[in-house]
Enzyme design. Sequence first.
Site, PDB file in Angstrom:
ATOM      1  CG  ASP A  25      -1.603   1.384   1.245  1.00 48.30           C
ATOM      2  OD1 ASP A  25      -1.595   2.070   0.640  1.00 48.30           O
ATOM      3  OD2 ASP A  25      -2.456   1.542   2.717  1.00 48.30           O
ATOM      4  CE  LYS A  86      -1.917   7.697  -3.704  1.00 44.63           C
ATOM      5  NZ  LYS A  86      -1.931   6.185  -2.356  1.00 44.63           N
TER       6      LYS A  86
END
Lengths: 625, 175
Positions: A25, A86
Amino acid sequence: MALLQIAEPGLSSVPHQHRLAAGIDLGTTNSLVASVKSGLPETLQDSNGSDITPSIVSYQQDTVLVGHAAEAFSVKDPQNTIKSVKRLIGRSLSDIKSKYPALPYEFSGEDNHPKLVTRQGEQDPVQVSAKILSQLVERAKSSLGGELEGVVITVPAYFDDAQRQSTKDAATLAGVNVLRLLNEPTAAAVAYGLDSKQEGVIAVYDLGGGTFDISILRLNKGVFEVLATGGDSALGGDDFDIAIADHIIEKSGLARPLSNSLERQISEQACHAKEQLSSQEKVQVTLAFEDALAANSEVSFELNRQTLDSLIQPLVTKTLRSCRRALKDADIKADEINEVVMVGGSTRVPLVRSSVGDFFKRPPLTSIDPDKVVAIGAAIQADVLAGNKPDNEMLLLDVTPLSLGLETMGGLVEKVIPRNTTIPVAKAQEFTTFKDGQTAMAIHVLQGERELVEDCRSLARFELRGIPAMTAGAAHIRVTFKVDADGLLSVSAMEKSTKVESSIQVKPSFGLEENDIINMLQDSMSHAQEDMDARMLKEQQVEATRVHENVSAALAQDGANLLNEQEREAIENALAELLTTSQSSDIAAIEQAIKDTDNITSTFAERRMDASIRTALAGHSVDEV
Amino acid sequence: MNYFELFGLEAKFSIDLAELSATFQALQKTVHPDRFAHSSSQEQLLAVQKSAEINDAYQTLKQPISRGEYLLTLRGTELPSEQQSFQDVSFLMEQMELREMLADIEHASDVDAAIFSAQETLDIQSQNIWQKTQQLLDKNNEQDNIAASELLRKLKFYHKLQIELERIEDALFDD
């Protein structure tokens, strides 16, 4: 010379072995890695016993720090300490600047390919992500005790093509094989669904640090069919922090621009306040100023939950709007939802929980830790994809989050693949020339729901040349869009009358090109050329072994039924050749031997696929009776 | 193999959607690329192609308009192209009236009631056409097939109106 090994006829050449695989993740704020150990999925801990790694990379003088070690430099050295990378991957600089004006980084490079300037030189956001991935992969290797067959990396369902491609590029840089890019809400559904053996329709509400996803899935006998997905790839807990930070600045009588270090301090106070207010009614916010000449060296005031709620209410309302659209796309009414699953750290905020509960008219499920559920789901799928569960019934059918289309006359977008289409998908659309004698055509690929080109996201542009000169409207150009199971797009074009497939150089509008990746890989290796060669040789050898294993097993299983004597012999010869060649160190020769085997087995592979479809149909109709 | 054959179905308009969905899942369990994640690149490529074909077949057969059009194409009936001008003037007049009905919704004194009644009007009219279309498709002769293709074209107009109505509804309740 090494002796060649030959397996007993009818048996696979290699005994079944447990292949090591992990689920990652790769989050905005935190990242985790998990794996299935003795049948049970669990998150893997680092040497300090922590399974959550802050997604922070710090470029210090001689070393690059990741995770908790990097966090220590967050306020001290903000410019060289990259948080929430991100939010930056696959985005343009103007995008980033308008969305996050207060970032403490120095940027360089073109607008569509921004880089971060650090003390260790320019870093592409993809390289920063690769550092985080590397550390998680290393943890998995040492925890599982060996090389990984591959990993499943999760991405927000609402990530567009550029963001997905950049994530996969980061894995390439980190030197890890990607079994699949998996959508985060789907991963969460797997973790919950397999746990509870739930059947029916579920909604997954996933509010992470930087992204929001809502997915509606139907669960039926191990099949997880995503009916619709929606969200916002730039909305998350970070935005709650930004709203609180703006409030703190206002309350403290400060004005932007502020020093990078003060910005970091404020944003950390904001995040802290938000977390505290999940369990408390009020919290004290304190800012300490370095500037000794300032009248007050400290500012302190109280923030209560009611104020927090009013600050973040508009953001929560925005997520509910996406929920409503997803329900509509899925053709499902809110009361038909059997369960609502909460994912992501930001779903701990009480206002989020109560609003989601009100919207779906049922209390949301939080029985699996919202920080870990995605990694756990990814680990389960990684285990299946690595081939450790041959009899497993689990199947994930995901969709494209955004419509894909092409620019047509007048700056309009013609949709070729609508959003929420099940992947993989291949769709073709025909176009024609606008002028007499036109021999070239500019093709612009876009992603988004709006009608105008300027309102959609540009994915790539390419030119189709060598169209035979004809009158306007006579040429028929067929453009094919393919989206694979990772949600990644490829485009090809062909003029129909001449059947000439144009060789297309698709230049991605964002992210890295293939050459960039190769250069970065070489830069990261000390003996660039030799290391690259060694890596490529190994990759080809692995692929050769894989092909050999597969074809041998296929021959044993179906050779007698689907092949005549001659065909069988040809394949066996190719296999023997492949085995010999794969033990050499000639990269080109191995590649050729794989290609030869592929060519000679292509009909066999198709027959096998068709036979399995017939079997599935037959088995299915027997089930029905 | 055509889409009906791919799903082991007889090529006709009325199909059991629950069975279609069950067959779809059974087929995907066999060919989906996830089943070939550690196979050779060649098999992976083949799996992507087959899986995409099954997805496309499922989408085509699931939606009644595309299923009808696909069935007609298999029967060799040429579908009227979008550019071809519409002969049925009275139908076009009706469509314009329906458009006006939708445009008036936001000015209605009771918006909810206006949306409800517009939906009802669209449903009744399109269901009427669906009934005729189905009868024609079941007869399956050249003339009836051509007539069915014209009706399917009309149904596409209703489909667009439906999308417009949903857009209006969304816009009204978004604020």
